[in-house]
Motif scaffolding. Structure first.
Motif, PDB file in Angstrom:
ATOM      1  N   ILE A 141       0.845  -1.205   0.000  1.00 50.26           N
ATOM      2  CA  ILE A 141       0.000   0.000   0.000  1.00 50.26           C
ATOM      3  C   ILE A 141       0.879   1.254   0.000  1.00 50.26           C
ATOM      4  N   ASP A 142       1.879   1.285   0.859  1.00 50.77           N
ATOM      5  CA  ASP A 142       2.758   2.465   0.933  1.00 50.77           C
ATOM      6  C   ASP A 142       3.426   2.736  -0.415  1.00 50.77           C
ATOM      7  N   HIS A 143       3.866   1.668  -1.058  1.00 48.74           N
ATOM      8  CA  HIS A 143       4.539   1.808  -2.352  1.00 48.74           C
ATOM      9  C   HIS A 143       3.580   2.395  -3.389  1.00 48.74           C
ATOM     10  N   GLU A 144       2.363   1.879  -3.395  1.00 49.97           N
ATOM     11  CA  GLU A 144       1.363   2.322  -4.364  1.00 49.97           C
ATOM     12  C   GLU A 144       0.970   3.782  -4.116  1.00 49.97           C
ATOM     13  N   LEU A 145       0.842   4.133  -2.820  1.00 48.62           N
ATOM     14  CA  LEU A 145       0.484   5.524  -2.485  1.00 48.62           C
ATOM     15  C   LEU A 145       1.598   6.481  -2.893  1.00 48.62           C
ATOM     16  N   LYS A 146       2.834   6.030  -2.754  1.00 39.99           N
ATOM     17  CA  LYS A 146       3.971   6.881  -3.133  1.00 39.99           C
ATOM     18  C   LYS A 146       3.930   7.132  -4.650  1.00 39.99           C
ATOM     19  N   ILE A 147       3.664   6.087  -5.409  1.00 36.89           N
ATOM     20  CA  ILE A 147       3.582   6.251  -6.870  1.00 36.89           C
ATOM     21  C   ILE A 147       2.484   7.266  -7.196  1.00 36.89           C
ATOM     22  N   TYR A 148       1.346   7.102  -6.502  1.00 39.11           N
ATOM     23  CA  TYR A 148       0.208   7.991  -6.747  1.00 39.11           C
ATOM     24  C   TYR A 148       0.559   9.445  -6.393  1.00 39.11           C
ATOM     25  N   ASN A 149       1.188   9.624  -5.214  1.00 39.81           N
ATOM     26  CA  ASN A 149       1.517  10.987  -4.756  1.00 39.81           C
ATOM     27  C   ASN A 149       2.596  11.635  -5.620  1.00 39.81           C
ATOM     28  N   ASP A 150       3.537  10.816  -6.145  1.00 38.13           N
ATOM     29  CA  ASP A 150       4.565  11.372  -7.046  1.00 38.13           C
ATOM     30  C   ASP A 150       3.921  11.836  -8.358  1.00 38.13           C
ATOM     31  N   LYS A 151       2.882  11.069  -8.772  1.00 31.90           N
ATOM     32  CA  LYS A 151       2.211  11.396 -10.037  1.00 31.90           C
ATOM     33  C   LYS A 151       1.368  12.665  -9.893  1.00 31.90           C
ATOM     34  N   TYR A 152       0.711  12.770  -8.750  1.00 34.64           N
ATOM     35  CA  TYR A 152      -0.154  13.945  -8.509  1.00 34.64           C
ATOM     36  C   TYR A 152       0.306  14.681  -7.255  1.00 34.64           C
ATOM     37  N   PRO A 153       1.434  15.411  -7.318  1.00 34.23           N
ATOM     38  CA  PRO A 153       1.894  16.090  -6.100  1.00 34.23           C
ATOM     39  C   PRO A 153       0.878  17.123  -5.640  1.00 34.23           C
ATOM     40  N   LYS A 154       0.782  17.313  -4.330  1.00 35.29           N
ATOM     41  CA  LYS A 154      -0.222  18.252  -3.785  1.00 35.29           C
ATOM     42  C   LYS A 154       0.130  19.695  -4.120  1.00 35.29           C
TER      43      LYS A 154
END
Ligand code: NAP
Ligand code: GDD
Length: 350
Positions: free
Chosen positions: A337-350
């Motif tokens: 989960i952490d790995h997947e969330l990191k990919i997601y957050n890198d793709k869509y930075p806040k």
């Protein structure tokens, strides 16, 4: 001391990536065999090139388990001290769609490597690891499966791997090759292929949480799997080849869960509360917070025949290899989960 040289078939896969990094850290020279593909297929091993301590000992070569000449030429040229055969059409469900190809790669591919070792007269010079699977136990009725449990494969994949297992023992006994079969139960990681159920569940639930996907469609929710972590399991492969005598070993955690239990564990960590209702194909998982259906079943994700229950007894590996799993299923889920969330957050930075 002479540098150890490993040749890994299937280096671009989940286990190939973990194993090559393990061996490079142990100062091996590692040759990995990749297939020609129309799009880059080295994503899981590209990070090796970012590490100056690892990249100088890592070489990729083209080859294919359906091509005897490529196998023979690679082994002749590289003259490895250890060969790991991790290459396979490894998807059980897909093996029903491409049975002949699965048998060719998984079954005959193994035979081709063993024949190359024999024909090059390297029987006493190279150690061989064959990536066997708990799918060979298939529809067994035994509660825990060990090295003594009979095989009852339930798919072209399982049957092809059973052939590979037998032929590996045959070449060990007939020609004295140091050849080991690992009988590995399911093992996952953040780089698990997207169509295996664990990764499919985690990626879908995160996309749903982020509003990018509406539902997760699954097949059989009641099969049970004994899930470990790939990092622990590739260490066991290496350990098998470091023994005085070649042998076959079950590698497993000894605990199993249904697919539904896995969904519940992952959903809880991602922040969903699920209520299940209905039966069979009509079973649904509803998000308690908003009443929306999160999970549904679809016929096409069911298999023509199912392996209902896998749970391994790895006592022999504990006794002889001093191996036991270090990472629990809950820690595995958290890491994925952490790995997947990191990919997601890198793709869509806040
Ligand atoms: P994976 O991620 O599907 O990787 C399979 C590897 O085999 C990939 O590198 C793939 O190349 C390669 N390959 C496929 N067909 C090939 C061919 N014709 N010639 C050469 N290479 C070929 O599988 P994995 O999860 O790492 O598993 C590694 C091995 O362990 C497999 O043999 C699998 O059957 C077995 N196994 C896995 C598990 C598990 O739970 N993961 C459990 C027991 C046994 P591409 O990247 O180009 O597709
Ligand atoms: N893939 C998938 N997709 N499986 C589903 C789904 C779905 O949508 N819904 C339910 N399942 C069930 C399958 O029917 C199966 O019982 C279980 O989830 C696990 O399926 P997979 O994750 O595809 O793995 P597998 O157990 O069939 O095979 C894996 O483990 C074997 C070792 O036991 C693969 O890695 C094989 O290569 C490996 O040998």
């Amino acid at each position: 001391m002479k540098k150890k040289v490993a040749l890994i078939f299937g280096v671009t896969g989940q286990d190939g990536a973990y194993l090559s990094k393990l061996l490079l850290r142990k100062k091996y020279k590692v040759y990995g065999v990749k297939r020609r593909s129309s799009i880059i297929n080295t994503l899981r091993i590209d990070d090796i090139y970012k590490d100056i301590n690892l990249k100088s000992n890592f070489v990729l070569r083209y080859g294919d388990l359906t091509d005897s000449s490529s196998i023979l030429n690679l082994i002749k040229d590289i003259r490895p001290s250890e060969i790991y055969n991790l290459a396979a059409q490894s998807h059980v469900s897909v093996s029903f769609e491409v049975p002949e190809y699965s048998a060719d790669v998984n079954g005959l591919g193994t035979l081709r490597i063993l024949e190359a070792i024999k024909n090059l007269k390297m029987e006493k010079k190279v150690k061989f690891y064959q990536a066997g699977t708990s799918e060979m136990f298939g529809r067994t009725k035994e509660k825990f499966q060990s090295e003594k449990t009979s095989f009852y494969p339930a798919s072209p994949y399982g049957a092809s791997k059973s052939f590979a297992h037998s032929i590996t023992i045959n070449y060990r006994e007939a020609y004295g090759i140091f050849a080991c079969n690992g009988i590995l139960f399911n093992h996952e990681s953040p780089v698990r292929g997207e169509t295996f159920v664990t990764q499919k569940i985690i990626q879908a639930l995160i996309r749903i949480k982020k509003g990018e996907q509406k539902k997760l469609y699954l097949g059989n929710l009641y099969s049970k799997r004994d899930w470990g972590h790939a990092a622990d399991y590739v260490y066991a492969m290496w350990k098998m080849l470091q023994q005085k005598k070649p042998d076959d070993y079950v590698i497993a955690t000894g605990k199993n869960f249904t697919i539904k239990e896995f969904v519940n564990k992952a959903a809880k960590k991602i922040g969903f509360k699920i209520k299940w209702s209905g039966k069979g194909i009509s079973e649904k998982g509803v998000n308690i917070e908003n009443g929306k259906v999160l999970i549904e079943c679809k016929k096409r994700y069911f298999r023509p025949v199912e392996v209902d229950h896998l749970k391994g007894n790895a006592r022999k590996a504990k006794r002889i290899l001093n191996w036991s799993p270090k990472i629990s299923v809950d820690d595995l889920i958290e890491e994925m989960i952490d790995h997947e969330l990191k990919i997601y957050n890198d793709k869509y930075p806040k």
